[in-house]
Design a protein around this motif. Sequence first.
Motif, PDB file in Angstrom:
ATOM      1  N   ILE A 106       9.488   0.794   9.744  1.00 56.93           N
ATOM      2  CA  ILE A 106       8.801   1.765   8.875  1.00 56.93           C
ATOM      3  C   ILE A 106       9.814   2.583   8.088  1.00 56.93           C
ATOM      4  O   ILE A 106       9.645   2.815   6.886  1.00 56.93           O
ATOM      5  N   ASN A 107      10.894   3.007   8.741  1.00 55.49           N
ATOM      6  CA  ASN A 107      11.931   3.794   8.058  1.00 55.49           C
ATOM      7  C   ASN A 107      12.664   2.992   6.994  1.00 55.49           C
ATOM      8  O   ASN A 107      13.295   3.574   6.108  1.00 55.49           O
ATOM      9  N   HIS A 108      12.585   1.666   7.062  1.00 54.48           N
ATOM     10  CA  HIS A 108      13.289   0.820   6.090  1.00 54.48           C
ATOM     11  C   HIS A 108      12.349   0.102   5.130  1.00 54.48           C
ATOM     12  O   HIS A 108      12.730  -0.859   4.490  1.00 54.48           O
ATOM     13  N   LEU A 109      11.135   0.636   5.017  1.00 49.87           N
ATOM     14  CA  LEU A 109      10.203   0.174   3.992  1.00 49.87           C
ATOM     15  C   LEU A 109      10.389   1.017   2.747  1.00 49.87           C
ATOM     16  O   LEU A 109      10.497   2.243   2.831  1.00 49.87           O
ATOM     17  N   ASN A 110      10.394   0.377   1.591  1.00 55.36           N
ATOM     18  CA  ASN A 110      10.362   1.117   0.332  1.00 55.36           C
ATOM     19  C   ASN A 110       9.004   1.788   0.195  1.00 55.36           C
ATOM     20  O   ASN A 110       8.027   1.343   0.806  1.00 55.36           O
ATOM     21  N   PRO A 111       8.896   2.850  -0.604  1.00 59.06           N
ATOM     22  CA  PRO A 111       7.578   3.413  -0.881  1.00 59.06           C
ATOM     23  C   PRO A 111       6.653   2.320  -1.415  1.00 59.06           C
ATOM     24  O   PRO A 111       7.071   1.486  -2.214  1.00 59.06           O
ATOM     25  N   LYS A 112       5.425   2.296  -0.938  1.00 56.17           N
ATOM     26  CA  LYS A 112       4.430   1.267  -1.254  1.00 56.17           C
ATOM     27  C   LYS A 112       4.794  -0.087  -0.636  1.00 56.17           C
ATOM     28  O   LYS A 112       4.166  -1.091  -0.933  1.00 56.17           O
ATOM     29  N   GLY A 113       5.805  -0.100   0.241  1.00 55.11           N
ATOM     30  CA  GLY A 113       6.168  -1.315   0.950  1.00 55.11           C
ATOM     31  C   GLY A 113       5.154  -1.630   2.031  1.00 55.11           C
ATOM     32  O   GLY A 113       4.398  -0.763   2.481  1.00 55.11           O
ATOM     33  N   VAL A 114       5.144  -2.883   2.469  1.00 58.15           N
ATOM     34  CA  VAL A 114       4.136  -3.367   3.413  1.00 58.15           C
ATOM     35  C   VAL A 114       4.804  -3.879   4.693  1.00 58.15           C
ATOM     36  O   VAL A 114       5.791  -4.606   4.642  1.00 58.15           O
ATOM     37  N   LEU A 115       4.225  -3.472   5.825  1.00 62.81           N
ATOM     38  CA  LEU A 115       4.635  -3.943   7.144  1.00 62.81           C
ATOM     39  C   LEU A 115       3.517  -4.814   7.694  1.00 62.81           C
ATOM     40  O   LEU A 115       2.353  -4.392   7.729  1.00 62.81           O
ATOM     41  N   ALA A 116       3.843  -6.031   8.116  1.00 65.94           N
ATOM     42  CA  ALA A 116       2.861  -6.951   8.697  1.00 65.94           C
ATOM     43  C   ALA A 116       3.321  -7.362  10.087  1.00 65.94           C
ATOM     44  O   ALA A 116       4.460  -7.814  10.258  1.00 65.94           O
ATOM     45  N   ILE A 117       2.440  -7.194  11.071  1.00 67.48           N
ATOM     46  CA  ILE A 117       2.755  -7.492  12.462  1.00 67.48           C
ATOM     47  C   ILE A 117       1.630  -8.332  13.061  1.00 67.48           C
ATOM     48  O   ILE A 117       0.458  -8.014  12.873  1.00 67.48           O
ATOM     49  N   ALA A 118       2.004  -9.379  13.794  1.00 65.68           N
ATOM     50  CA  ALA A 118       1.053 -10.112  14.635  1.00 65.68           C
ATOM     51  C   ALA A 118       1.518  -9.890  16.070  1.00 65.68           C
ATOM     52  O   ALA A 118       2.624 -10.296  16.435  1.00 65.68           O
TER      53      ALA A 118
END
Length: 174
Positions: A106-118
């Motif tokens: 989360i800390n290394h996502l750009n603004p409006k970036g997306v994190l996807a987890i399964a």
Amino acid sequence: MSNELPFVRKALSTLNGHEKTAIDLGCGYGRNSLFLARNNFNVVAVDNYQECLDKIQAEDLGGKIKTMNADLTDFKFFQKFDFILCTFVLHYFEKDTSKRIIADAINHLNPKGVLAIALMKTPNRLSFEELKEEVAGLSTLVCTRKIIHDEPHPGVQYSHEHDVLFYVGEKPQD
């Protein structure tokens, strides 16, 4: 033929336009990394099995994938990304390690970036409820629980099912 996870395609629908950056944590043989590269992403594919990384490099399209042999238990992000993917990996780790990986992502996502987890439901590991708590600062785009069928593979000699939570969240604009 494309064999990426369907929820990865859904997650990408929020990221359009110019060339983007992505990291695939615990990429395995790279089905999602290769899909991302085919969709105009510069990808870092991370896994601790060199055999997997060699296969990805052999299939790489135009140098869009950089492979990195690393153990996620002590992995350090080195830049921010537009898309961070972590599929079917967190169930291998103790809860604290999984929580650290998620927080770092989360800390290394750009603004409006997306994190996807399964996340596979696994006794004594990060629970679905704990995952939802860890990503509370993101805007949830997908949060679907699904039973998936799996064929026999090394370690499990029979067909079986897994209880999986598919999560996709977007980091707010700063």
